[in-house]
Design a protein around this motif. Structure first.
Motif, PDB file in Angstrom:
ATOM      1  N   ILE A 104       2.730   9.156   1.956  1.00 15.77           N
ATOM      2  CA  ILE A 104       2.526   8.247   0.832  1.00 15.77           C
ATOM      3  C   ILE A 104       2.257   9.128  -0.379  1.00 15.77           C
ATOM      4  CG2 ILE A 104       1.200   6.317  -0.077  1.00 15.77           C
ATOM      5  CD1 ILE A 104       0.484   5.666   2.891  1.00 15.77           C
ATOM      6  N   LEU A 105       3.231   9.192  -1.267  1.00 14.18           N
ATOM      7  CA  LEU A 105       3.162  10.108  -2.397  1.00 14.18           C
ATOM      8  C   LEU A 105       2.251   9.608  -3.501  1.00 14.18           C
ATOM      9  CD1 LEU A 105       6.983  10.911  -2.635  1.00 14.18           C
ATOM     10  CD2 LEU A 105       5.199  12.328  -1.598  1.00 14.18           C
ATOM     11  N   ARG A 133       7.165  -3.430   2.784  1.00 18.06           N
ATOM     12  CA  ARG A 133       8.162  -2.404   3.123  1.00 18.06           C
ATOM     13  C   ARG A 133       8.575  -1.706   1.828  1.00 18.06           C
ATOM     14  NH1 ARG A 133      10.001  -0.328   7.642  1.00 18.06           N
ATOM     15  NH2 ARG A 133      12.090  -0.386   6.852  1.00 18.06           N
ATOM     16  N   TRP A 134       9.048  -0.510   1.969  1.00 18.46           N
ATOM     17  CA  TRP A 134       9.555   0.248   0.835  1.00 18.46           C
ATOM     18  C   TRP A 134      10.999  -0.155   0.582  1.00 18.46           C
ATOM     19  CZ3 TRP A 134       7.349   1.840   5.282  1.00 18.46           C
ATOM     20  CH2 TRP A 134       8.218   2.189   6.316  1.00 18.46           C
ATOM     21  N   ARG A 135      11.436   0.048  -0.642  1.00 17.96           N
ATOM     22  CA  ARG A 135      12.823  -0.218  -1.021  1.00 17.96           C
ATOM     23  C   ARG A 135      13.592   1.092  -0.986  1.00 17.96           C
ATOM     24  NH1 ARG A 135       9.714  -2.445  -4.735  1.00 17.96           N
ATOM     25  NH2 ARG A 135      10.298  -0.936  -6.316  1.00 17.96           N
ATOM     26  N   GLY A 136      14.685   1.104  -0.287  1.00 16.43           N
ATOM     27  CA  GLY A 136      15.494   2.306  -0.208  1.00 16.43           C
ATOM     28  C   GLY A 136      15.509   2.880   1.189  1.00 16.43           C
ATOM     29  N   GLY A 181      10.413   3.191  10.863  1.00 17.95           N
ATOM     30  CA  GLY A 181      10.170   1.755  10.867  1.00 17.95           C
ATOM     31  C   GLY A 181       8.747   1.493  10.427  1.00 17.95           C
ATOM     32  N   GLY A 182       8.296   0.288  10.633  1.00 20.23           N
ATOM     33  CA  GLY A 182       6.926  -0.048  10.278  1.00 20.23           C
ATOM     34  C   GLY A 182       6.821  -0.577   8.867  1.00 20.23           C
ATOM     35  N   HIS A 183       5.599  -0.520   8.348  1.00 14.45           N
ATOM     36  CA  HIS A 183       5.325  -1.054   7.018  1.00 14.45           C
ATOM     37  C   HIS A 183       4.099  -0.352   6.441  1.00 14.45           C
ATOM     38  CE1 HIS A 183       2.810  -3.489   9.752  1.00 14.45           C
ATOM     39  NE2 HIS A 183       1.951  -3.476   8.759  1.00 14.45           N
ATOM     40  N   LEU A 184       3.759  -0.701   5.224  1.00 15.34           N
ATOM     41  CA  LEU A 184       2.536  -0.224   4.596  1.00 15.34           C
ATOM     42  C   LEU A 184       1.535  -1.368   4.554  1.00 15.34           C
ATOM     43  CD1 LEU A 184       4.001   1.711   1.544  1.00 15.34           C
ATOM     44  CD2 LEU A 184       3.186   2.676   3.697  1.00 15.34           C
ATOM     45  N   VAL A 208      -4.059   2.340   0.874  1.00 12.14           N
ATOM     46  CA  VAL A 208      -2.661   2.217   1.305  1.00 12.14           C
ATOM     47  C   VAL A 208      -2.499   3.096   2.531  1.00 12.14           C
ATOM     48  CG1 VAL A 208      -0.238   2.529   0.660  1.00 12.14           C
ATOM     49  CG2 VAL A 208      -1.925   1.925  -1.104  1.00 12.14           C
ATOM     50  N   ASN A 209      -1.998   2.500   3.635  1.00 14.68           N
ATOM     51  CA  ASN A 209      -1.747   3.301   4.828  1.00 14.68           C
ATOM     52  C   ASN A 209      -0.495   2.809   5.542  1.00 14.68           C
ATOM     53  OD1 ASN A 209      -3.808   1.102   5.727  1.00 14.68           O
ATOM     54  ND2 ASN A 209      -2.825   1.771   7.633  1.00 14.68           N
ATOM     55  N   TYR A 210       0.125   3.720   6.290  1.00 10.68           N
ATOM     56  CA  TYR A 210       1.301   3.412   7.087  1.00 10.68           C
ATOM     57  C   TYR A 210       0.870   2.733   8.378  1.00 10.68           C
ATOM     58  CZ  TYR A 210       5.137   4.057  10.327  1.00 10.68           C
ATOM     59  OH  TYR A 210       6.118   3.831  11.266  1.00 10.68           O
ATOM     60  N   ALA A 211       1.633   1.724   8.802  1.00 11.62           N
ATOM     61  CA  ALA A 211       1.410   1.066  10.088  1.00 11.62           C
ATOM     62  C   ALA A 211       2.742   1.014  10.822  1.00 11.62           C
ATOM     63  CB  ALA A 211       0.855  -0.343   9.879  1.00 11.62           C
ATOM     64  N   PRO A 212       2.799   1.478  12.055  1.00 14.66           N
ATOM     65  CA  PRO A 212       4.057   1.448  12.810  1.00 14.66           C
ATOM     66  C   PRO A 212       4.487   0.016  13.098  1.00 14.66           C
ATOM     67  CG  PRO A 212       2.262   2.207  14.206  1.00 14.66           C
ATOM     68  CD  PRO A 212       1.705   2.060  12.824  1.00 14.66           C
TER      69      PRO A 212
END
Length: 122
Positions: free
Chosen positions: A27-28, A77-80, A56-59, A108-112
């Motif tokens: 996550i930049l 989800r991210w775009r792109g 895959g996954g989401h934020l 903000v964190n990543y979730a599989p």
């Protein structure tokens, strides 16, 4: 960032945004859009170079009040595309649905894929 209006008192500081490390994404950036009502968080993510699998996954984007209580939780989800040898960064947007002036902190964190969302106890 503190903004001041002519003849007005100083506004509340922009809430801190915590970018939690982990998973195949880096996550930049993450920031609260100043002046947007309700609050909107935007940022960029990139696949880690060590991750070879499709991402895959989401934020999970969570907003907390100044006492630490959960105000809003959005799964976005991210775009792109994050595929390829040198994937470009992809943008994400989370419309939180609460007034920005109530927010004390954002995480903000990543979730599989298939993961349960974060909760207020975390």
């Amino acid at each position: 960032m503190i903004a001041a209006a002519s003849g007005a008192a100083l506004a509340e500081p922009t809430p801190a945004v915590e970018l939690v490390e982990g998973g195949p994404l880096k996550i930049l950036t993450g920031y609260l859009r100043v002046g947007e009502h309700p609050a909107v968080v935007r940022g960029l993510v990139r696949r880690r170079p060590t991750s070879r699998l499709p991402t895959g996954g989401h934020l999970d984007v969570a907003a907390f009040d100044r006492q630490g209580g959960l105000l809003a939780l959005k799964h976005v989800r991210w775009r792109g595309s994050l595929v390829g040898r040198h994937p470009a960064a992809a943008a994400y947007t989370a419309r939180l649905g609460v007034p920005a002036d109530l927010i004390g902190r954002i995480r903000v964190n990543y979730a599989p894929a298939g993961a349960h969302p974060i909760g207020p106890e975390q």
